[in-house]
Design an enzyme around this catalytic site. Structure first.
Site, PDB file in Angstrom:
ATOM      1  N   THR A  45       0.800  -1.229   0.000  1.00 38.65           N
ATOM      2  CA  THR A  45       0.000   0.000   0.000  1.00 38.65           C
ATOM      3  C   THR A  45       0.831   1.277   0.000  1.00 38.65           C
ATOM      4  OG1 THR A  45      -0.194  -0.149   2.417  1.00 38.65           O
ATOM      5  CG2 THR A  45      -1.956  -1.148   1.092  1.00 38.65           C
ATOM      6  N   THR A 141       8.230  -9.628  18.494  1.00 38.12           N
ATOM      7  CA  THR A 141       9.259  -8.648  18.148  1.00 38.12           C
ATOM      8  C   THR A 141       8.639  -7.264  17.975  1.00 38.12           C
ATOM      9  OG1 THR A 141       9.063  -9.076  15.779  1.00 38.12           O
ATOM     10  CG2 THR A 141      10.695 -10.372  16.986  1.00 38.12           C
ATOM     11  N   ASN A 143       8.407  -3.115  18.279  1.00 41.21           N
ATOM     12  CA  ASN A 143       9.341  -2.017  18.426  1.00 41.21           C
ATOM     13  C   ASN A 143       9.009  -1.294  19.732  1.00 41.21           C
ATOM     14  OD1 ASN A 143       7.145  -0.292  17.939  1.00 41.21           O
ATOM     15  ND2 ASN A 143       7.667  -0.014  15.796  1.00 41.21           N
ATOM     16  N   GLU A 146       5.292  -0.212  20.191  1.00 39.73           N
ATOM     17  CA  GLU A 146       4.405  -1.353  20.371  1.00 39.73           C
ATOM     18  C   GLU A 146       4.588  -1.971  21.754  1.00 39.73           C
ATOM     19  OE1 GLU A 146       4.720  -2.123  15.631  1.00 39.73           O
ATOM     20  OE2 GLU A 146       5.944  -3.278  17.006  1.00 39.73           O
ATOM     21  N   ASP A 220      18.936   5.599   5.292  1.00 42.87           N
ATOM     22  CA  ASP A 220      18.034   6.704   4.979  1.00 42.87           C
ATOM     23  C   ASP A 220      17.112   6.331   3.824  1.00 42.87           C
ATOM     24  OD1 ASP A 220      16.802   9.157   4.892  1.00 42.87           O
ATOM     25  OD2 ASP A 220      18.387  10.129   3.720  1.00 42.87           O
ATOM     26  N   GLY A 227      10.038  -5.987   8.293  1.00 43.42           N
ATOM     27  CA  GLY A 227       9.574  -6.652   9.512  1.00 43.42           C
ATOM     28  C   GLY A 227       9.244  -8.109   9.281  1.00 43.42           C
ATOM     29  N   ASP A 228       8.650  -8.396   8.110  1.00 46.07           N
ATOM     30  CA  ASP A 228       8.306  -9.777   7.766  1.00 46.07           C
ATOM     31  C   ASP A 228       9.563 -10.612   7.527  1.00 46.07           C
ATOM     32  OD1 ASP A 228       5.534  -8.924   7.653  1.00 46.07           O
ATOM     33  OD2 ASP A 228       6.054  -8.013   5.743  1.00 46.07           O
TER      34      ASP A 228
END
Length: 310
Positions: A45, A141, A143, A146, A220, A227-228
């Site tokens: 997305t 996991t 961050n 979260e 950067d 993440g996956d």
């Protein structure tokens, strides 16, 4: 014996996110992967346009019923990604509980994504994560943001982070990795601080806890699917190094660094001087990084903060 993973994540036709990010690395590292696509989109997305379909809880149940009726529902690991639907998430929890009933050694890994939790997840979903998902999870996991949401504890110092990790352990998971934080790194503001903790039971029944920290170089650029990819590789490396979180995290993070560096180098070459790479150009170079996923040279080392015996 084959080691088999049931991965319930998103799918994209073009690019690498969800199951597309997780499946190839797991296969390269020796796992059989059965995939259920929670969504099927044309692309992630972050593009200007995207189209696709979303799997409902009832449709998930139908797929699970099919593999159960055929008696091919034996799994060593379950890996799930982001969802914003309460009924779908509750169905996943029900599946995990049933599968753990038939295989008590099954490991469930649940991973979250800050962009979604901070901006898009409905308020009624957070209690489901907190009260139903985390208690049945073995590895999480989050961050920093979260971890704060899940524990209700503000993290301003490394001591706060360790206390938040202990709260998460108390909720159920034996392995917790805070993948990124705003904590100050001794290497400067171009590094992220990650913290991990794993509890294990020794041969004599003694409980051991290993806590580690890592200072990870920033890049950067905005990547999608990292993440996956991280989740898949951490699952694999904690399997191969079950009582050594330090080594598992070093291999996971180093593999990630190699993929990201290869991706940003390619994206900048494709974009040309002075131009910002597009989402298509920033798709992870996963296949091209096969060797680094399989045998990562250690680019980021972890420090053992403490190892406790109880």
């Amino acid at each position: 014996m084959d080691c088999r993973v049931l991965s319930i994540q998103s799918h994209v036709v073009r690019g690498y996110v969800g199951n597309k990010s997780a499946t190839f690395p797991l296969q390269v590292l020796g796992f059989e992967v059965d995939s259920i696509n929670s969504v099927q989109f044309s692309n992630h997305t972050g593009y200007e346009h995207w189209k696709g379909q979303v799997l409902t809880a009832d449709e998930l149940h139908v797929l699970y019923e099919g593999i159960t009726l055929n008696k091919v529902n034996q799994y060593d690991y379950i890996l799930t990604g982001y969802t914003r639907d309460v009924s779908f998430l509750e169905m996943v929890v029900s599946m995990v509980q049933e599968l753990k009933g038939t295989n008590p050694s099954l490991v469930y890994g649940r991973w979250h994504y800050s962009l979604y939790l901070s901006e898009y997840v409905p308020e009624d979903l957070l209690p489901v994560y907190r009260e139903k998902v985390v208690p049945v999870a073995d590895i999480i996991t989050p961050n920093q943001f979260e971890a704060e949401l899940l524990t209700g504890k503000k993290i301003s110092t490394e001591k706060d982070a360790v206390e938040a990790i202990d709260l998460l352990h108390a909720m159920g998971p034996h392995t917790v990795v805070i993948t990124s934080s705003d904590l100050l790194s001794p290497l400067g503001d171009q590094h992220l601080v990650a913290l991990g903790s794993q509890t294990t039971v020794g041969a004599g029944g003694t409980k051991e806890k290993q806590q580690i920290r890592m200072d990870i170089p920033k890049v950067d650029a905005v990547f999608v699917g990292t993440g996956d990819l991280f989740a898949a590789m951490l699952l694999a490396w904690t399997h191969h190094h079950p009582n050594d979180l330090k080594t598992a995290c070093e291999k996971t993070v180093s593999g990630m660094q190699h993929v990201i560096k290869r991706t940003i180098t390619y994206a900048k070459e494709m974009a040309g001087p002075g131009s910002r790479p597009s989402p298509a150009q920033l798709e992870l170079r996963v296949v091209q990084s096969k060797a680094d996923i399989e045998e990562p040279s250690i680019a980021v080392e972890a420090t053992t903060v403490q190892k406790l015996n109880r």
